[in-house]
Scaffold this active site. Structure first.
Site, mmCIF file in Angstrom:
data_model
loop_
_atom_site.group_PDB
_atom_site.id
_atom_site.type_symbol
_atom_site.label_atom_id
_atom_site.label_comp_id
_atom_site.label_asym_id
_atom_site.label_seq_id
_atom_site.Cartn_x
_atom_site.Cartn_y
_atom_site.Cartn_z
ATOM 1 N N GLU A 26 48.707 33.890 26.869
ATOM 2 C CA GLU A 26 48.469 35.266 27.292
ATOM 3 C C GLU A 26 49.525 36.181 26.684
ATOM 4 O O GLU A 26 50.725 35.923 26.852
ATOM 5 C CB GLU A 26 48.515 35.356 28.822
ATOM 6 C CG GLU A 26 48.066 36.690 29.360
ATOM 7 C CD GLU A 26 47.944 36.708 30.867
ATOM 8 O OE1 GLU A 26 48.640 37.530 31.504
ATOM 9 O OE2 GLU A 26 47.170 35.891 31.413
ATOM 10 N N ARG A 73 46.016 32.033 37.176
ATOM 11 C CA ARG A 73 46.889 31.772 36.036
ATOM 12 C C ARG A 73 46.073 31.090 34.942
ATOM 13 O O ARG A 73 45.247 30.214 35.217
ATOM 14 C CB ARG A 73 48.073 30.879 36.436
ATOM 15 C CG ARG A 73 49.111 31.598 37.292
ATOM 16 C CD ARG A 73 49.850 32.661 36.494
ATOM 17 N NE ARG A 73 50.869 33.357 37.253
ATOM 18 C CZ ARG A 73 50.665 34.488 37.928
ATOM 19 N NH1 ARG A 73 49.463 35.027 37.948
ATOM 20 N NH2 ARG A 73 51.667 35.063 38.575
ATOM 21 N N ILE A 120 44.388 35.362 48.381
ATOM 22 C CA ILE A 120 43.243 35.916 47.660
ATOM 23 C C ILE A 120 41.948 35.345 48.221
ATOM 24 O O ILE A 120 40.973 36.064 48.434
ATOM 25 C CB ILE A 120 43.358 35.621 46.154
ATOM 26 C CG1 ILE A 120 44.568 36.345 45.567
ATOM 27 C CG2 ILE A 120 42.091 36.055 45.420
ATOM 28 C CD1 ILE A 120 44.882 35.964 44.129
ATOM 29 N N HIS A 123 44.612 41.058 32.452
ATOM 30 C CA HIS A 123 45.521 40.764 33.563
ATOM 31 C C HIS A 123 45.789 42.028 34.388
ATOM 32 O O HIS A 123 46.935 42.452 34.565
ATOM 33 C CB HIS A 123 46.833 40.166 33.056
ATOM 34 C CG HIS A 123 47.537 39.330 34.087
ATOM 35 N ND1 HIS A 123 48.289 38.220 33.781
ATOM 36 C CD2 HIS A 123 47.605 39.437 35.444
ATOM 37 C CE1 HIS A 123 48.796 37.685 34.881
ATOM 38 N NE2 HIS A 123 48.388 38.415 35.906
ATOM 39 N N ALA A 165 43.970 42.505 37.504
ATOM 40 C CA ALA A 165 43.532 42.347 38.893
ATOM 41 C C ALA A 165 44.584 42.895 39.839
ATOM 42 O O ALA A 165 44.273 43.436 40.908
ATOM 43 C CB ALA A 165 43.252 40.875 39.207
ATOM 44 N N VAL A 182 41.300 34.563 38.357
ATOM 45 C CA VAL A 182 42.204 35.691 38.600
ATOM 46 C C VAL A 182 43.595 35.174 38.982
ATOM 47 O O VAL A 182 44.400 35.901 39.544
ATOM 48 C CB VAL A 182 41.674 36.624 39.714
ATOM 49 C CG1 VAL A 182 40.420 37.356 39.256
ATOM 50 C CG2 VAL A 182 41.419 35.859 41.019
#
Length: 303
Positions: A245, A216, A136, A264, A266, A214
């Site tokens: 989450e 955890r 990323i 969530h 992304a 983006v």
């Protein structure tokens, strides 16, 4: 290549099955497979026959598989680290721009120009720290550079990240944060990274800093983040992941005008196998040739 026998479980996805075919491999039941492509989570993970030499997991984060004791040292394991990097990088940039350009505050107000206007900032000339600069981070770096930002990449080894203005090892995270205007979290969830953003490290940032996650949720101490947001320690946060989450509907972060939370997405589930397929096909070719696989898991480290 035709000798490679691949099982795709727990269901046949057309993009993944197509990748198996494109690589010239044969689709077979698990009992006869050398390779298992597992598209589910740890729940329901099958008992593996001795014939399976490699398991390809479809998620980048595999901490749930580690916690469930699924991984072993008898075969090769790969995750999807880097497979979804472009989309996650786009989302990180979107969250950062939504904050710095005051899109969030504007959307929650009715033409509040007098309060919004002074808070608008630019990425031109800003320094953005990427914590956990793997796939990323490598995808995000040129996007930030195109916006005129400087990038400090932080990774475990300190090995130079192409395009970054400076790369530091994780042991120098504090040094990186003191230089940051903004921070993007893209690291795996491990014992070393849990709550890397906490009361102490938030205090190293600037009052205009935005923190974007983006990766955890457990990378951030969420109670510490809330304190920093209401206390003016930092300017805001853009979160695609939370801890827990999903968050409860009455989570206090939802009430803040300087926070944007996306569910969530992304790496949206609808595109997961589409993005994964070409990497799987390449890894099948590498396996047949005896070459190193992309995103091979270090079982002892859990990523």
């Amino acid at each position: 290549m035709s000798s490679l026998r691949v099982a795709v479980e727990p269901e046949h996805d057309p993009h993944v099955v197509g990748a198996v075919s494109d690589a010239g491999a044969e689709l077979v039941p698990l009992d006869h497979a050398q390779i298992l492509v597992w598209l589910g989570g740890p729940d329901g993970f099958p008992e593996l026959p001795d014939s399976v030499e490699w398991v390809a997991l479809s998620t980048a984060g595999i901490e749930r598989f580690v916690d469930a004791g699924v991984l072993d040292d008898r075969r090769v394991w790969t995750n999807a680290s880097g497979f979804y990097a472009q989309g996650c990088a786009e989302h990180a940039l979107a969250l950062l721009l939504a904050g710095t350009r005051q899109v969030v505050a504007s959307a929650r107000s009715r033409w509040a120009k007098d309060t919004v206007d002074p808070a608008v900032r630019t990425l031109r000339g800003a320094t953005v720290v990427i914590l956990g600069a793997g796939g990323i981070g490598r995808a995000l770096t040129p996007m930030l550079a195109a916006c005129g930002a400087s990038v400090i990449a932080v990774n475990r080894s300190g090995r130079q990240v192409d395009g970054a203005d400076l790369t530091l090892p994780a042991s120098k995270t504090d040094e990186a944060l003191t230089l940051a205007d903004h921070v993007v979290l893209a690291a795996p969830d491990t014992a070393e990274t849990r709550h890397v953003i906490n009361d102490r490290t938030l205090a190293l940032l600037k009052p205009h800093s935005w923190v974007v996650n983006v990766a955890r949720g457990p990378l951030i101490d969420q109670e510490a983040l809330y304190r920093a947001l209401v206390g003016g320690v930092i300017a805001g946060a853009g979160l695609d992941v939370t801890d827990p989450e999903p968050p409860s509907l009455d989570d206090p972060l939802f009430s803040l005008d300087n926070v944007v939370i996306t569910p969530h997405v992304a790496n949206p589930a609808g595109r997961l196998t589409t993005e994964m397929a070409p990497f799987l096909a390449e890894n099948l070719r590498r396996f047949a040739a005896g070459d190193d696989l992309i995103s091979q898991v270090e079982v002892g480290r859990g990523y």
